[in-house]
Design an enzyme around this catalytic site. Structure first.
Site, PDB file in Angstrom:
ATOM      1  N   LEU A 157       0.829  -1.201   0.000  1.00  0.00           N
ATOM      2  CA  LEU A 157       0.000   0.000   0.000  1.00  0.00           C
ATOM      3  C   LEU A 157       0.861   1.248   0.000  1.00  0.00           C
ATOM      4  O   LEU A 157       1.850   1.315   0.739  1.00  0.00           O
ATOM      5  CB  LEU A 157      -0.894   0.019   1.249  1.00  0.00           C
ATOM      6  CG  LEU A 157      -1.559   1.358   1.605  1.00  0.00           C
ATOM      7  CD1 LEU A 157      -2.626   1.716   0.568  1.00  0.00           C
ATOM      8  CD2 LEU A 157      -2.134   1.344   3.009  1.00  0.00           C
ATOM      9  N   SER A 158       0.493   2.243  -0.788  1.00  0.00           N
ATOM     10  CA  SER A 158       1.090   3.572  -0.738  1.00  0.00           C
ATOM     11  C   SER A 158       2.595   3.501  -0.981  1.00  0.00           C
ATOM     12  O   SER A 158       3.025   3.087  -2.056  1.00  0.00           O
ATOM     13  CB  SER A 158       0.750   4.226   0.604  1.00  0.00           C
ATOM     14  OG  SER A 158       1.052   5.591   0.603  1.00  0.00           O
TER      15      SER A 158
END
Length: 381
Positions: A157-158
């Site tokens: 994520l991210s």
């Protein structure tokens, strides 16, 4: 910097509160209910030269047979391995489906916000920095647990999503498939200023230029990993345009940019899938009303838990990604359920990043902007 400091302090408070609420073996919500127990991760201290100075944590289900798959899971900023594992549900699925997990973890000495350094030149190249540390973890897991080197997968994520792009580009021979959640293309930034600009959607290139950056990252000439891209339409931290650039990059790498995608519309989300004649596959899942985080569905078994950056979208992304990779049959993934737009989570890294684009506010407008961009790039008719 005062606004950024306040935002980071707020996020850390949320994170501490969430960890305080995590169940443990000693205080399970329902006595004897294994699903209520937070699964501990084991740390390996000596796994190589570790030039990126990362921690190596892992989870191996009891009785895991030889030649089982391996999944590499990369957390986002302000997160750590244990919290990401709990929210995403990866270890629950590992028990169910029979695969091992390795969780590279950033240390504050490397990045004060525990972000993987996907924007530093020394940490985005093959044979050095964080990519080499992660490669060494994978090699250690394969050797120690006799896992299948042909079934290694990576997701994050991210900042972890951006580092997923880095790993798929710099060590392509290692991976059968990857999944990038709220992330960015490989080679989008080489310093902090470029990182902020790219997160805000300022970096756009032709598909060939994006593909060239991946091809130049390693000497590998063989088949490439399948890639799944996930993004919230209302993401104010990493703008939705980055998903468009990711699709351009990986469809070009696979040579399938002119292929008409298969389109599937579900409750609050849409899935576009490009499949090439040589087995290359790229999919894009966009989710209406969702900000920055991992889509979860806590109503289903193994669908993840809500918390900071784990958003109830009625869609268990971990299970869907595992099915896309072939780790579980599609029939073992519950159908998405309609939900109110997930609460937006944001880390405003610049004054104009705190609010989503006005054109992305309508809950039913699942992919109005992304479809326009894909059509302009010739990836959708």
């Amino acid at each position: 910097m005062s606004g950024l400091s306040a935002s980071l302090a707020s996020l850390m408070r949320q994170r501490r509160n969430w960890y305080a609420s995590l169940p443990s073996a000693a205080n399970a919500a329902v006595p004897g209910d294994a699903s209520a127990v937070a699964i501990p991760l084991a740390e390996t201290l000596d796994f190589g030269s570790n030039p990126g100075r990362l921690r190596m944590l892992s989870y191996v289900p009891d009785g895991l047979p030889a030649d089982a798959p391996l999944v590499v899971v990369l957390h986002g900023c302000t997160q750590d391995a244990a919290g990401y594992n709990h929210g995403s549900g990866w270890s629950r699925l590992a028990d169910e489906a029979g695969f091992a997990l390795v969780f590279p973890e950033q240390q504050r000495a490397n990045n004060p916000n525990t972000c993987f350094n996907w924007f530093r030149r020394g940490d985005i190249a093959r044979g050095q920095g964080e990519p080499l540390s992660i490669q060494q973890m994978i090699k250690r897991m394969l050797r120690n647990h006799r896992l299948d080197a042909g079934k290694v997968f990576v997701t994050g994520l991210s900042a972890g999503g951006a580092m997923t792009s880095v790993m798929l580009a710099t060590y392509p021979e290692l991976f059968a498939a990857g999944a990038i959640i709220g992330g960015l293309p490989y080679g989008v930034a080489g310093n902090v200023q470029e990182a902020f600009a790219s997160m805000n959607g300022a970096s756009s290139h032709e598909a060939e230029a994006w593909g060239d950056r991946v091809r130049a990252a390693s000497p590998y000439k063989g088949p490439r990993a399948k890639v799944s891209v996930w993004h919230g339409i209302d993401d104010p931290t990493v703008r939705i345009g980055n998903a468009h650039e990711l699709v351009k990059q990986w469809t070009n790498v696979h040579g399938i940019g002119e292929v008409e995608p298969k389109r599937v519309l579900g409750p609050g989300h849409e899935r576009l899938t490009w499949s090439g004649p040589n087995g290359g596959v790229v999919e894009l899942v966009t989710i209406a009303g969702m900000g920055h985080g991992v889509p979860v569905d806590p109503s289903q078994e193994g669908g993840g838990e809500t918390g900071p950056y784990f958003l109830d979208a009625g869609l268990a992304s971990t299970r869907h990604i595992a099915a896309f990779w072939g780790l579980i049959p599609p029939g073992q993934v519950d159908k998405p359920r309609p939900v109110a737009p997930p609460r937006r989570m944001t880390m405003p890294l610049a004054p104009d990043m705190a609010q989503p684009d006005p054109g992305l506010q309508r809950p039913g407008d699942v992919n109005t902007v992304i479809v326009k961009a894909l059509k302009a790039a010739g990836l959708l008719r």
